[in-house]
Enzyme design. Sequence first.
Site, PDB file in Angstrom:
ATOM      1  N   CYS A 202      -0.047  -5.811  -0.187  1.00 21.55           N
ATOM      2  CA  CYS A 202      -0.249  -4.466   0.343  1.00 21.55           C
ATOM      3  C   CYS A 202      -0.336  -4.554   1.858  1.00 21.55           C
ATOM      4  O   CYS A 202      -0.101  -5.606   2.448  1.00 21.55           O
ATOM      5  CB  CYS A 202      -1.483  -3.806  -0.253  1.00 21.55           C
ATOM      6  SG  CYS A 202      -3.061  -4.522   0.268  1.00 21.55           S
ATOM      7  N   ASP A 203      -0.668  -3.462   2.471  1.00 18.13           N
ATOM      8  CA  ASP A 203      -0.648  -3.393   3.932  1.00 18.13           C
ATOM      9  C   ASP A 203      -1.588  -4.400   4.562  1.00 18.13           C
ATOM     10  O   ASP A 203      -1.217  -5.150   5.455  1.00 18.13           O
ATOM     11  CB  ASP A 203      -1.027  -1.969   4.367  1.00 18.13           C
ATOM     12  CG  ASP A 203      -0.828  -1.752   5.850  1.00 18.13           C
ATOM     13  OD1 ASP A 203       0.227  -2.128   6.359  1.00 18.13           O
ATOM     14  OD2 ASP A 203      -1.745  -1.218   6.494  1.00 18.13           O
TER      15      ASP A 203
END
Length: 527
Positions: free
Chosen positions: A436-437
């Site tokens: 994810c980010d």
Amino acid sequence: MTTTSTPSKSGGARVRVQRFGTFLSGMVMPNIAAFIAWGLITAFFIATGWLPNGILGGFGDADVIGWQGAATALAQTEDGATFQQYVGLVGPMITYLLPLLIANTGGRMIYGERGGVVGTIATMGVIVGSSIPMFIGAMIMGPLAAWLIKKVDSIWDGKIKAGFEMLVNNFSAGILGALLSIAAFFGIAPIITTVSAWLEGVVNWLVSLSLLPLVSIFVEPGKILFLNNAINHGVFTPLGVQQVEESGKSILFLIEANPGPGLGILLAYTFFGLGIARASAPGAIIIQFFGGIHEIYFPYVLMKPMLVFAAIAGGMAGVATNVVFQTGLRAPASPGSIIAVLIQTASDSYVGVILSVIVAAGVSFLVAAIILRASRKKDLASGNAGDMSAAVAATEANKGKKSSVLGGLVTEGTTDTGNAGGTATATLVKNIVFACDAGMGSSAMGASVLRNKIKKAGVDGVKVTNQSIANLTGDADLVITHQDLTDRAREKSPNSQHISVDNFMNSPKYDDVVELVKRNNSQGATE
């Protein structure tokens, strides 16, 4: 390992902005523990803290307190009298420790340990050349200095005579670091100081005109597009820390981190949602509100984009409440859990902060409830019962039916890519990475869910981890990301198989992954 699907080309403003935002937040996120430590020390030991202590908080007359050995500095009273005052922990941490950590992390992201060292040296120039905390300066000088030393090294790469490598490497880094530090002192520091003053002026102007809630019009949609870490740690944290040094607290720490808007949307799904969305919303509330993982509610909004107005309304209501009560936090609340928010709340701000969360949740709940109720009949008539992956879930519910996941996990040239129980030789999957980010929130949650499923299936020898997209190394057999982040993940790990999900908590695709891994392991054991 080969892929059957052609990776989509990265492009579009959103992907580029996400990439830049990830880079900014990537410099801050690994150092959040240091920010929390500084926030706790500030909350306890400054003059207005819970346990005021002149030695640790950096105030009071050192001659009167009489603690020997602690660092002191010359201070001046309003009437011009001078005295020795303790330096304390609060000031040095915000002035030196936090910016240098950010610079080192940014440098390492560009050029490893060598980039981190040169970036840290260069950042000392902007720190000493300004009277304000140099977080923005560290975000610039750390990566810039690392990039420059990388370019310098490339000039004589492979041309240094044996035995002189250490000499050349150390002196080139030292000379460049010294030159950049001096240049930053005279050139970059004044510019960053001016820009910071301008940004602070804009914030103060918005506050004075009671317009700060309008910031939510940009913040809340940005969060839904997975720019939350970039907004919070790339913009609000540097400005907020500067405000804390001046007034002891900052409202900016609450603009993005307030868990109220997400809570309201999830509550609306709990009462008025349909299908899987309604069933999963209560569990998502616990993860979002207490765990602080805001990404958990993003798919619920993306499933029904009109709900972004509920998030905006809730965010504006929360910010307005904090403006009215003049509340703030002493340090960033990360993750954005109600627990972290309350721990970092200034001693005079508890009423306003708690009310801001309640009001934000209430407003977003009302708007979301109206939207969900208004579209309920249409959703039922169209067969969209709130399933965040309705088409996939419907076809994958029956065993043996065509599965896009299994089809994407088999090698090229197989004759049966759609049957879960087929006899085709599937690609061996031993290393699964959730990305994810930031690599800490939603990916950790998804990895935990799949890890438990694999364990319950009795499968051994499969490693399931989580990390940020920026840190993907390309050695993963399978990378699982949110559908809005898959293009970026493919860029970083092009030789891996990729699966897109719209809900990290309960995607139906996890069951196919478990089935495939289980089948592979059993086949491997008999061969």
